[in-house]
Structure formats: C-alpha cells, structure tokens
Design an enzyme around this catalytic site. Structure first.
Site, mmCIF file in Angstrom:
data_model
loop_
_atom_site.group_PDB
_atom_site.id
_atom_site.type_symbol
_atom_site.label_atom_id
_atom_site.label_comp_id
_atom_site.label_asym_id
_atom_site.label_seq_id
_atom_site.Cartn_x
_atom_site.Cartn_y
_atom_site.Cartn_z
ATOM 1 N N LYS A 1 48.261 -21.082 35.317
ATOM 2 C CA LYS A 1 49.336 -21.560 36.188
ATOM 3 C C LYS A 1 48.758 -22.017 37.521
ATOM 4 O O LYS A 1 48.379 -21.205 38.367
ATOM 5 C CB LYS A 1 50.369 -20.459 36.466
ATOM 6 C CG LYS A 1 51.621 -21.041 37.118
ATOM 7 C CD LYS A 1 52.345 -20.096 38.037
ATOM 8 C CE LYS A 1 51.935 -20.214 39.481
ATOM 9 N NZ LYS A 1 52.231 -21.488 40.133
ATOM 10 N N GLY B 1 44.848 -15.973 45.965
ATOM 11 C CA GLY B 1 45.973 -16.374 46.803
ATOM 12 C C GLY B 1 46.079 -15.426 47.976
ATOM 13 O O GLY B 1 45.084 -14.795 48.362
ATOM 14 N N SER B 2 47.262 -15.303 48.526
ATOM 15 C CA SER B 2 47.413 -14.494 49.733
ATOM 16 C C SER B 2 47.348 -12.998 49.407
ATOM 17 O O SER B 2 47.615 -12.584 48.277
ATOM 18 C CB SER B 2 48.744 -14.818 50.400
ATOM 19 O OG SER B 2 49.793 -14.441 49.540
ATOM 20 N N GLY C 1 48.911 -11.004 46.248
ATOM 21 C CA GLY C 1 47.950 -10.187 45.493
ATOM 22 C C GLY C 1 48.418 -8.739 45.367
ATOM 23 O O GLY C 1 48.189 -8.087 44.345
ATOM 24 N N GLU D 1 41.272 -12.247 44.585
ATOM 25 C CA GLU D 1 40.576 -12.868 45.724
ATOM 26 C C GLU D 1 41.669 -13.284 46.696
ATOM 27 O O GLU D 1 42.512 -14.121 46.353
ATOM 28 C CB GLU D 1 39.782 -14.097 45.280
ATOM 29 C CG GLU D 1 38.548 -13.781 44.460
ATOM 30 C CD GLU D 1 37.486 -13.021 45.232
ATOM 31 O OE1 GLU D 1 37.504 -13.046 46.485
ATOM 32 O OE2 GLU D 1 36.648 -12.376 44.586
ATOM 33 N N CYS E 1 39.775 -20.176 52.349
ATOM 34 C CA CYS E 1 39.701 -18.716 52.429
ATOM 35 C C CYS E 1 38.547 -18.317 53.334
ATOM 36 O O CYS E 1 38.594 -17.284 53.980
ATOM 37 C CB CYS E 1 39.521 -18.137 51.044
ATOM 38 S SG CYS E 1 38.308 -19.010 50.073
ATOM 39 N N GLU F 1 45.892 -13.735 59.296
ATOM 40 C CA GLU F 1 45.489 -15.025 58.715
ATOM 41 C C GLU F 1 46.559 -16.087 59.002
ATOM 42 O O GLU F 1 47.734 -15.879 58.725
ATOM 43 C CB GLU F 1 45.296 -14.893 57.198
ATOM 44 C CG GLU F 1 44.749 -16.168 56.587
ATOM 45 C CD GLU F 1 44.555 -16.082 55.072
ATOM 46 O OE1 GLU F 1 45.493 -15.665 54.371
ATOM 47 O OE2 GLU F 1 43.456 -16.436 54.603
HETATM 48 P P1 NAD Z 1 49.937 -17.808 47.398
HETATM 49 O O1 NAD Z 1 49.691 -16.335 47.368
HETATM 50 O O2 NAD Z 1 51.187 -18.285 48.009
HETATM 51 O O3 NAD Z 1 49.925 -18.402 45.914
HETATM 52 C C1 NAD Z 1 48.827 -18.280 45.059
HETATM 53 C C2 NAD Z 1 49.301 -18.427 43.616
HETATM 54 O O4 NAD Z 1 50.109 -17.299 43.287
HETATM 55 C C3 NAD Z 1 50.174 -19.668 43.381
HETATM 56 O O5 NAD Z 1 49.863 -20.225 42.115
HETATM 57 C C4 NAD Z 1 51.572 -19.086 43.366
HETATM 58 O O6 NAD Z 1 52.496 -19.842 42.616
HETATM 59 C C5 NAD Z 1 51.335 -17.740 42.697
HETATM 60 N N1 NAD Z 1 52.351 -16.718 42.947
HETATM 61 C C6 NAD Z 1 53.236 -16.641 43.983
HETATM 62 N N2 NAD Z 1 54.031 -15.552 43.838
HETATM 63 C C7 NAD Z 1 53.629 -14.917 42.705
HETATM 64 C C8 NAD Z 1 54.042 -13.723 42.035
HETATM 65 N N3 NAD Z 1 55.036 -12.968 42.497
HETATM 66 N N4 NAD Z 1 53.385 -13.369 40.917
HETATM 67 C C9 NAD Z 1 52.355 -14.097 40.431
HETATM 68 N N5 NAD Z 1 51.937 -15.246 41.016
HETATM 69 C C10 NAD Z 1 52.554 -15.651 42.140
HETATM 70 O O7 NAD Z 1 48.657 -18.466 48.093
HETATM 71 P P2 NAD Z 1 48.420 -19.986 48.526
HETATM 72 O O8 NAD Z 1 49.278 -20.295 49.713
HETATM 73 O O9 NAD Z 1 48.480 -20.903 47.353
HETATM 74 O O10 NAD Z 1 46.891 -19.923 48.982
HETATM 75 C C11 NAD Z 1 46.498 -19.494 50.242
HETATM 76 C C12 NAD Z 1 45.956 -18.080 50.219
HETATM 77 O O11 NAD Z 1 44.941 -17.957 49.244
HETATM 78 C C13 NAD Z 1 45.320 -17.670 51.538
HETATM 79 O O12 NAD Z 1 45.703 -16.365 51.849
HETATM 80 C C14 NAD Z 1 43.834 -17.736 51.240
HETATM 81 O O13 NAD Z 1 43.025 -16.937 52.063
HETATM 82 C C15 NAD Z 1 43.804 -17.317 49.822
HETATM 83 N N6 NAD Z 1 42.581 -17.764 49.171
HETATM 84 C C16 NAD Z 1 41.616 -16.834 48.933
HETATM 85 C C17 NAD Z 1 40.421 -17.206 48.331
HETATM 86 C C18 NAD Z 1 39.342 -16.190 48.055
HETATM 87 O O14 NAD Z 1 38.465 -16.483 47.260
HETATM 88 N N7 NAD Z 1 39.361 -15.024 48.672
HETATM 89 C C19 NAD Z 1 40.223 -18.546 47.969
HETATM 90 C C20 NAD Z 1 41.230 -19.474 48.235
HETATM 91 C C21 NAD Z 1 42.418 -19.058 48.827
#
Ligand code: NAD
Length: 496
Positions: free
Chosen positions: A174, A227-228, A232, A249, A283, A384
C-alpha cells in the site's frame, strides 16, 4: 482523466467500493495526474488470499532464481529512470535531480538483492557431540504487508519489497496516498520482469482503512512500515497484540553540529542540502543546526545569504532548487510550527511564510525558513516539522553540542563538522543515532549499508545492506545426527 486500478489476484481491478481519489501535482494543484482507487477492507481480503497462494509458489523458487527476477527489475528501472523520475516529480514535487536519485537507489537495491540470492548465508558450526552436524539457515515467512510514506515514492518501497521477495515472501503493498502513480509503475515493472502475479498485490487507498486492514489481517505474517511515529504507534499496538513481526522506521529531528574548527564553507553546502533538499521532507533532513559560539555568527550570516538565493519552483523545470511540500495539510503544519517558534521567542531570520508569485500560487510552496536562538527543550527544537524549517542552537562546547543532539526522542541521523579526528570518533561513540556523518550532512545513505534509527525513530530493525534480510526471513536450525546412537546434549558429553 486516467483511472488507475489495484493489482489484486493477478489482474488490474477496480476497487470493491467503486470509490476513487484524485492524485494532484503539489507544484500545481490544477494538474490532476489521475484517479486512484479508494479501496476497502474487501480488497485487502482478496489481495491477502491471493498473496497466500503466491507465497506457496514463490517460497519454492530457489533464491538465486528469485534474485534473477530482481536483477531484471533493476535493468528495467535503469532503462526507464528518466521517465519514472519525471512522473515522480510530478506527483511528489522534489526536483528531478532528487527523483533521479530516488530511482537510482531502487536500482542499487535491486542489484544488491539479486546478488544476495546467491548468499543468504546461514552458519554451519561444530556440534558438541560426535558424528553430528549443526547448522542454521533462512526460511521465508509468509505474506508481507508493506506500508510506505510519500517522501521516497520508489526508494522506500524497493528497500522493503526487494528483500521481502528475495527471501521468498509474497507482498501486499500500500503506497502513500500522495504518490500512488510511482507505486503503480513499480508494480508494472515487477510484473514485466517476470514476478509471478500472485506474489505481488497492490491496494491503493487511505491509511486508516487499507493500511489498517493489512496490519490487522490475520494472514499477514509480517509488516514493514515507514511513516510518522504517531502512525507507527498504532501499527505497533496491533502487531504487538497479534504477535506479528514488525519493522518500524519513523520520525526524526536530526542535527548537524559545526564546531569552531570545522570547515564553515563545507558545512554551509551541507546544511543547504540537508535542511532544504526535498523541502525538508526527508526522514534524515537536517532540522537542527548546532553551532559552536566561535563560528556561530559568521556561518549564520553566510548561510542566510545562500538561503535567500535558493529558487523555489516546479521540480520539473531547470534551475529549481526547492519544490513544493506535499499537500495542504503539510503546509499548515509548517505554519503552525512557525507560530510556535515565534511564541517561544526564537528569532525568525528568513522565510516564515508561504511563497508568493504567479507560478507558485498554484502549489504548496513555503519559503525556506531559519530560526536562530532556538532554546534546547522548546517545541520548535524537539518536534518533527517535516518541512523547510531549520532551528539554530548556539552551544559553547562539543560536549554541550552532543548533549543537545541526544536530548530528543528521535535518533535517526546526525552530522559533525570538525577537523579533529579524536572529536570525530568521539561523536561516532556518543551521538545517539543510527547514522552519524562526519563532514557531510545528515542525509546520504547508501543502499548497501544498514539504515535506521534508535529511540522513537525505530524498533531495532534495519533496512538496507545485509541486515534487512534478517527481518524478512526466519532463522531455522537443523541438527543431523549420523552416529547411529542416542546422544544427549549437555549430558552424555559431560558425564559425572
Ligand atoms: P504517515 O504516517 O502519515 O503515513 C505513512 C503510511 O502509513 C501511508 O501509506 C499511510 O497511508 C499509512 N497509514 C496511515 N494511517 C495508518 C494506519 N492507521 N494503519 C496503517 N497504515 C496507516 O507518514 P507520511 O506523512 O507519509 O511520511 C512522513 C513521515 O515518515 C515522517 O514522520 C518521516 O520522518 C517518516 N519517514 C521515516 C523514514 C525512516 O526511515 N525513518 C523514512 C521516510 C519517512
């Protein structure tokens, strides 16, 4: 208007809901790239059922043969690099040089994975008993749920999907809602390279629906999420309750430290790239700049001149340094933090507002922003933002700089500019991050090294390099006793 589909059970299909969402160009929101499925739980159920069948076939395919498919994927990505970079910039916004790098990271990851198919090492070790062998080897696990963010639309999916496939798992993928086109082209390429169709499933849609359904599905054996930290946490709770293998991550608040003996001009080049590349939406972005007193004023005044000269614009046009942030929600978050910074008494030195101008008005552009006199412990310094906002903190000593670096809840990446070799090694020891760069900015990971963060950035796993293969496979141990008699370990070999 082009209508895109999911890839489920071997075909491109409409979502069961019949609903779609528009994917727009963040540099020009009147440019609609296409309509993508707003799928439901039923689509995830079908995808997982098919992926289970795919797993039965794929786990029996020898790992070198799985690697051969990934090598072909790498070749196809290399062949289509320019086209993919262009469509990625159109939906994600970062300039072409950066999206080319994003595709290149996918190519590098594919070739590494292909070669891993001929390693995937286990161990053979001596047994403590006679005529007995002892060995460990790696087994595939099952259906992998892969959930990815918007900021590296190809690289991050490849970091997860290539090792998952190489290890013999099948995948339900996804992508983030803001970058579904890159995800779709990626799946097309996997299929073109010869991956059996049931081994990969693509389900578009909202995180709270499709993402949650993948994580909660009892037949999804492992989940890899980037993701965030907030999302997470939700994913982690479900996986903990259901005893699933999980790689997280998450967020970061990365700092670059420049000491009095550092090369100021080199540090300025580094911070421009680290803080404002990808409009601060990495990130590993440099969101804090920790400066020792002796170079503080000089570095800052030179930096501001350089930042004012950065050119905002459409990432597909020549000469653009910084593209838009991803969407309206993201720009509002940046605005909230600029208000917070001012309320906390930090000095706004440049930026601090949406960018104006004829071509910029149609997109989510925000001026590169620098705050000075930011207090350690303040919200601006701790949280962040994920946008083009840099917080500058003044310190007296290297020790104080290290303390400020470590005193946040995240721990992805850090960087130190110094000419003193002892201080450099001290930093490698003392900075609480998964990655530390010396005389380079906080970004720049290479595909063949482990990548990930400590504290609330991660949960102990790593992507990239050799370590990620541990996550996507299960260790099994085999003992072969050819002595012809019962040999009891710890007993017969240590008679009383
Ligand atoms: P996000 O958490 O909003 O979304 C990430 C993914 O999770 C998306 O595909 C989203 O649709 C999905 N998602 C949302 N709610 C969910 C749920 N309840 N259950 C399962 N999946 C769900 O993050 P974003 O805005 O797309 O990305 C930015 C964040 O990602 C920042 O915090 C950044 O630091 C982090 N990030 C971390 C790394 C790393 O390697 N540490 C790399 C890239 C981005």
């Amino acid at each position: 208007m082009r209508i895109f589909k999911n890839f489920v059970a071997g075909s491109w299909v409409e979502p069961s809901t019949g609903a779609h969402f528009d994917n727009v160009n963040p540099a020009d929101t009147t440019d609609v790239i296409g309509r993508f499925p707003l799928s439901g739980r039923e689509d995830v159920d079908r995808a997982v059922a098919s992926a289970r069948q795919g797993f039965e076939q794929w786990k029996r395919t020898p790992a070198p043969a799985r690697g051969d498919v990934l090598r072909k994927v790498g070749d196809l990505l290399a062949h289509r690099k320019e086209e993919i970079a262009d469509l990625m910039t159109r939906e994600m916004g970062k300039p072409l040089a950066e999206t080319r790098g994003d595709v290149q990271e996918g190519i590098d990851t594919a070739y590494y994975a292909a070669s891993e198919g001929r390693r995937l090492f286990g161990h053979t070790v001596p047994s403590e008993l006679r005529s007995k062998w002892a060995m460990s080897f790696r087994r595939p696990i099952g259906v992998a749920g892969i959930i990815t963010p918007f900021n590296f639309p190809l690289a991050i999916p490849t970091w997860k999907i290539f090792p998952a496939l190489l290890c013999g798992n099948s995948v339900v993928f996804k992508p983030a809602e803001d970058v579904p086109h890159t995800g779709t082209v990626f799946v097309e390429i996997l299929l073109e390279a010869g991956l059996p169709p049931a081994v990969i499933q693509l389900v578009h849609g909202a995180g709270a629906t499709v993402g949650a359904a993948i994580v909660e599905h009892p037949n999804v054996a492992l989940v890899s999420f980037t993701g965030s930290t907030a999302t997470g946490g939700i994913v982690g709770q479900t996986c903990g309750r259901m005893h699933k293998r999980l790689s997280l991550e998450m967020g970061g608040k990365n700092a670059m430290i420049v000491l009095d003996d550092g090369d100021i001009d080199l540090a300025i080049e580094g911070v421009l790239w680290g803080a404002f590349g990808t409009a601060g939406q990495r990130c590993t972005a440099t969101s804090r700049l920790i400066l020792q007193t002796g170079i503080h004023d000089d570095l800052l005044s030179k930096l501001i001149d350089r930042v004012r000269a950065l050119k905002l614009g459409d990432g597909r046009k020549d000469g653009t340094d910084i593209g838009p942030v991803i969407n309206d929600q993201a720009i509002k978050k940046v605005e909230r933090y600029v208000d917070i910074g001012q309320a906390e008494g930090a000095d706004l030195l440049c930026g601090g507002r949406r960018a104006e101008g004829k071509s910029l008005g149609k997109g989510h552009f925000y001026e590169p922003t620098i705050f000075a006199r930011v207090k350690p412990g303040s919200r601006l310094e701790q949280e962040e933002i994920f946008g083009p906002v840099l917080s500058v903190i003044r310190v007296r000593t290297a020790d104080e700089a290290f303390t400020v670096n470590n005193d946040v809840k995240y721990g992805l990446s850090s960087s130190l500019y110094t000419r003193d070799v002892g201080t450099a090694f001290q930093a490698l020891n003392d900075l609480d991050n998964g990655i530390t760069y010396i005389n380079a900015p906080t970004i720049g990971a290479e595909a063949h090294l482990p990548f990930g963060g400590v504290k609330q950035t991660g949960n102990g796993h790593r992507e990239g390099g050799w370590e990620v293969y541990e996550f996507y496979s299960e260790t099994k141990v085999g003992y072969i006793d050819f002595s012809g008699s019962l040999q009891r370990a710890q007993i017969d070999n240590y008679p009383t």
